[in-house]
Design a protein around this motif. Structure first.
Motif, PDB file in Angstrom:
ATOM      1  N   LEU A 189    -116.499 -76.600  -4.772  1.00 57.90           N
ATOM      2  CA  LEU A 189    -115.304 -76.964  -5.535  1.00 57.90           C
ATOM      3  C   LEU A 189    -115.325 -76.330  -6.922  1.00 57.90           C
ATOM      4  O   LEU A 189    -114.292 -75.829  -7.405  1.00 57.90           O
ATOM      5  N   ALA A 190    -116.488 -76.341  -7.562  1.00 56.29           N
ATOM      6  CA  ALA A 190    -116.602 -75.716  -8.888  1.00 56.29           C
ATOM      7  C   ALA A 190    -116.321 -74.221  -8.810  1.00 56.29           C
ATOM      8  O   ALA A 190    -115.597 -73.670  -9.649  1.00 56.29           O
ATOM      9  N   ALA A 191    -116.875 -73.567  -7.787  1.00 58.99           N
ATOM     10  CA  ALA A 191    -116.645 -72.130  -7.625  1.00 58.99           C
ATOM     11  C   ALA A 191    -115.172 -71.840  -7.365  1.00 58.99           C
ATOM     12  O   ALA A 191    -114.608 -70.871  -7.900  1.00 58.99           O
ATOM     13  N   PHE A 192    -114.533 -72.676  -6.550  1.00 57.77           N
ATOM     14  CA  PHE A 192    -113.103 -72.483  -6.255  1.00 57.77           C
ATOM     15  C   PHE A 192    -112.266 -72.605  -7.526  1.00 57.77           C
ATOM     16  O   PHE A 192    -111.364 -71.781  -7.772  1.00 57.77           O
ATOM     17  N   ILE A 193    -112.560 -73.611  -8.347  1.00 59.25           N
ATOM     18  CA  ILE A 193    -111.808 -73.810  -9.589  1.00 59.25           C
ATOM     19  C   ILE A 193    -112.007 -72.633 -10.544  1.00 59.25           C
ATOM     20  O   ILE A 193    -111.064 -72.141 -11.167  1.00 59.25           O
ATOM     21  N   ILE A 194    -113.252 -72.158 -10.637  1.00 60.62           N
ATOM     22  CA  ILE A 194    -113.559 -71.046 -11.539  1.00 60.62           C
ATOM     23  C   ILE A 194    -112.892 -69.748 -11.071  1.00 60.62           C
ATOM     24  O   ILE A 194    -112.368 -68.963 -11.880  1.00 60.62           O
ATOM     25  N   LEU A 195    -112.878 -69.536  -9.745  1.00 64.70           N
ATOM     26  CA  LEU A 195    -112.366 -68.273  -9.205  1.00 64.70           C
ATOM     27  C   LEU A 195    -110.868 -68.291  -8.941  1.00 64.70           C
ATOM     28  O   LEU A 195    -110.277 -67.236  -8.700  1.00 64.70           O
ATOM     29  N   LEU A 196    -110.246 -69.465  -8.984  1.00 67.34           N
ATOM     30  CA  LEU A 196    -108.819 -69.560  -8.669  1.00 67.34           C
ATOM     31  C   LEU A 196    -107.956 -68.656  -9.549  1.00 67.34           C
ATOM     32  O   LEU A 196    -107.095 -67.930  -9.028  1.00 67.34           O
ATOM     33  N   PRO A 197    -108.128 -68.645 -10.881  1.00 68.47           N
ATOM     34  CA  PRO A 197    -107.307 -67.732 -11.687  1.00 68.47           C
ATOM     35  C   PRO A 197    -107.490 -66.266 -11.302  1.00 68.47           C
ATOM     36  O   PRO A 197    -106.535 -65.494 -11.323  1.00 68.47           O
ATOM     37  N   ARG A 198    -108.724 -65.889 -10.933  1.00 68.40           N
ATOM     38  CA  ARG A 198    -108.973 -64.504 -10.530  1.00 68.40           C
ATOM     39  C   ARG A 198    -108.276 -64.186  -9.212  1.00 68.40           C
ATOM     40  O   ARG A 198    -107.755 -63.092  -9.023  1.00 68.40           O
ATOM     41  N   MET A 199    -108.291 -65.143  -8.289  1.00 69.63           N
ATOM     42  CA  MET A 199    -107.607 -64.934  -7.006  1.00 69.63           C
ATOM     43  C   MET A 199    -106.102 -64.799  -7.215  1.00 69.63           C
ATOM     44  O   MET A 199    -105.444 -63.952  -6.591  1.00 69.63           O
ATOM     45  N   TYR A 201    -104.626 -63.747  -9.939  1.00 71.82           N
ATOM     46  CA  TYR A 201    -104.398 -62.453 -10.590  1.00 71.82           C
ATOM     47  C   TYR A 201    -104.463 -61.319  -9.565  1.00 71.82           C
ATOM     48  O   TYR A 201    -103.640 -60.395  -9.599  1.00 71.82           O
ATOM     49  N   ALA A 202    -105.441 -61.389  -8.658  1.00 71.25           N
ATOM     50  CA  ALA A 202    -105.577 -60.351  -7.634  1.00 71.25           C
ATOM     51  C   ALA A 202    -104.357 -60.306  -6.721  1.00 71.25           C
ATOM     52  O   ALA A 202    -103.890 -59.226  -6.336  1.00 71.25           O
ATOM     53  N   LEU A 203    -103.826 -61.481  -6.372  1.00 73.60           N
ATOM     54  CA  LEU A 203    -102.637 -61.531  -5.513  1.00 73.60           C
ATOM     55  C   LEU A 203    -101.423 -60.951  -6.230  1.00 73.60           C
ATOM     56  O   LEU A 203    -100.630 -60.213  -5.624  1.00 73.60           O
ATOM     57  N   ALA A 205    -101.471 -58.721  -8.659  1.00 72.65           N
ATOM     58  CA  ALA A 205    -101.674 -57.282  -8.777  1.00 72.65           C
ATOM     59  C   ALA A 205    -101.384 -56.575  -7.450  1.00 72.65           C
ATOM     60  O   ALA A 205    -100.795 -55.488  -7.432  1.00 72.65           O
ATOM     61  N   ARG A 206    -101.766 -57.216  -6.349  1.00 75.01           N
ATOM     62  CA  ARG A 206    -101.499 -56.622  -5.037  1.00 75.01           C
ATOM     63  C   ARG A 206    -100.001 -56.546  -4.763  1.00 75.01           C
ATOM     64  O   ARG A 206     -99.501 -55.534  -4.246  1.00 75.01           O
ATOM     65  N   LYS A 207     -99.268 -57.599  -5.097  1.00 72.43           N
ATOM     66  CA  LYS A 207     -97.815 -57.602  -4.893  1.00 72.43           C
ATOM     67  C   LYS A 207     -97.136 -56.534  -5.741  1.00 72.43           C
ATOM     68  O   LYS A 207     -96.193 -55.866  -5.296  1.00 72.43           O
ATOM     69  N   GLN A 208     -97.618 -56.354  -6.972  1.00 70.38           N
ATOM     70  CA  GLN A 208     -97.050 -55.328  -7.839  1.00 70.38           C
ATOM     71  C   GLN A 208     -97.288 -53.928  -7.270  1.00 70.38           C
ATOM     72  O   GLN A 208     -96.395 -53.072  -7.323  1.00 70.38           O
ATOM     73  N   ARG A 209     -98.496 -53.702  -6.726  1.00 73.16           N
ATOM     74  CA  ARG A 209     -98.776 -52.398  -6.111  1.00 73.16           C
ATOM     75  C   ARG A 209     -97.883 -52.154  -4.908  1.00 73.16           C
ATOM     76  O   ARG A 209     -97.399 -51.036  -4.679  1.00 73.16           O
ATOM     77  N   GLN A 210     -97.657 -53.209  -4.118  1.00 77.28           N
ATOM     78  CA  GLN A 210     -96.792 -53.066  -2.947  1.00 77.28           C
ATOM     79  C   GLN A 210     -95.351 -52.757  -3.341  1.00 77.28           C
ATOM     80  O   GLN A 210     -94.678 -51.961  -2.708  1.00 77.28           O
ATOM     81  N   ARG A 211     -94.871 -53.387  -4.439  1.00 72.36           N
ATOM     82  CA  ARG A 211     -93.518 -53.107  -4.903  1.00 72.36           C
ATOM     83  C   ARG A 211     -93.366 -51.657  -5.374  1.00 72.36           C
ATOM     84  O   ARG A 211     -92.357 -51.014  -5.127  1.00 72.36           O
ATOM     85  N   ARG A 212     -94.395 -51.154  -6.067  1.00 70.36           N
ATOM     86  CA  ARG A 212     -94.334 -49.783  -6.554  1.00 70.36           C
ATOM     87  C   ARG A 212     -94.340 -48.776  -5.423  1.00 70.36           C
ATOM     88  O   ARG A 212     -93.786 -47.681  -5.545  1.00 70.36           O
ATOM     89  N   ARG A 213     -95.000 -49.134  -4.310  1.00 72.14           N
ATOM     90  CA  ARG A 213     -95.061 -48.211  -3.174  1.00 72.14           C
ATOM     91  C   ARG A 213     -93.771 -48.156  -2.376  1.00 72.14           C
ATOM     92  O   ARG A 213     -93.515 -47.190  -1.666  1.00 72.14           O
ATOM     93  N   LYS A 214     -92.949 -49.207  -2.471  1.00 71.97           N
ATOM     94  CA  LYS A 214     -91.685 -49.223  -1.721  1.00 71.97           C
ATOM     95  C   LYS A 214     -90.710 -48.207  -2.279  1.00 71.97           C
ATOM     96  O   LYS A 214     -90.575 -48.056  -3.492  1.00 71.97           O
TER      97      LYS A 214
END
Length: 216
Positions: A189-199, A201-203, A205-214
């Motif tokens: 649970l502690a790891a999930f809470i700590i990593l949630l903002p990073r996850m 952010y990664a999502l 960033a991935r959506k932004q890359r997909q939009r640029r590729r369209k």
């Protein structure tokens, strides 16, 4: 924009950073040395080897999770200089993990190399823990500024493996406890809470890359 209750960011002086690092060295290294002194003095109870394994293993996870906290703490609190402690704590994470593994092969397996090889192959939780140790080794070796500059963009790609190391370390711990419940669940649970903002952010960033590729 980082949240701050102050009009200006709180900055640490060089002396304050130096004193903070000295105190951290005394606390972290001192605790490790003291635990082994207690073990060699037969003051760790009926099973000193298991006590050393528990101490080094759990504190390696504590240090790893705390190291991952420093970036968001530096970003969302007034004191961005907290990030100055990340490399030191990351190296100590490896030191504790190495002490954990060394305790196992020195005192539990007594440097029986055929048995060590057999344990790594036959016991998945040991293989997982050893993989986490190798990742931490790579991160510790390349944590210094000279190598960071030489590696360029590949440095960040390598150090993103810290997230894999977290998962592997928690798998190792849960497997060794034979359950994910009780104590291990709090670490997950502690790891999930700590990593949630990073996850998140990664999502994004991935959506932004997909939009640029369209195509437009």
């Amino acid at each position: 924009m980082a949240f701050s209750v102050f009009k200006r960011p709180a900055r640490l002086t060089k002396l304050q950073i130096w004193v903070g690092k000295c105190l951290a060295h005394l606390l972290i290294a001192g605790a490790l040395v003291w635990q082994f002194v207690q073990g060699f003095s037969d003051n760790l109870g009926a099973d000193p080897v298991q006590s050393l394994l528990d101490f080094t293993g759990q504190h390696a996870i504590h240090l790893l999770l705390f190291t991952l906290c420093l970036a968001p703490l530096a970003r969302f609190t007034p004191c961005g200089d907290l990030i100055r402690y990340r490399r030191m704590l990351g190296v100590y994470t490896f030191v504790y993990a190495l002490a954990h593994f060394s305790t196992y092969i020195l005192f539990e397996l007594q440097l029986n190399w055929p048995l060590i090889g057999s344990e790594l192959v036959k016991r998945p939780y040991i293989s997982v823990g050893f993989a986490a140790l190798l990742i931490l080794l790579a991160l510790a070796v390349t944590s210094f500024n000279t190598l960071r500059k030489k590696m360029g963009k590949s440095w960040q790609s390598l150090h993103n493996w810290v997230y894999v190391a977290v998962v592997l370390a928690l798998l190792h711990f849960s497997w060794s406890q034979k359950t994910i419940w009780a104590e291990p669940i709090f670490y997950w649970l502690a790891a999930f809470i700590i990593l949630l903002p990073r996850m998140q952010y990664a999502l994004r960033a991935r959506k932004q890359r997909q939009r640029r590729r369209k195509p437009a």
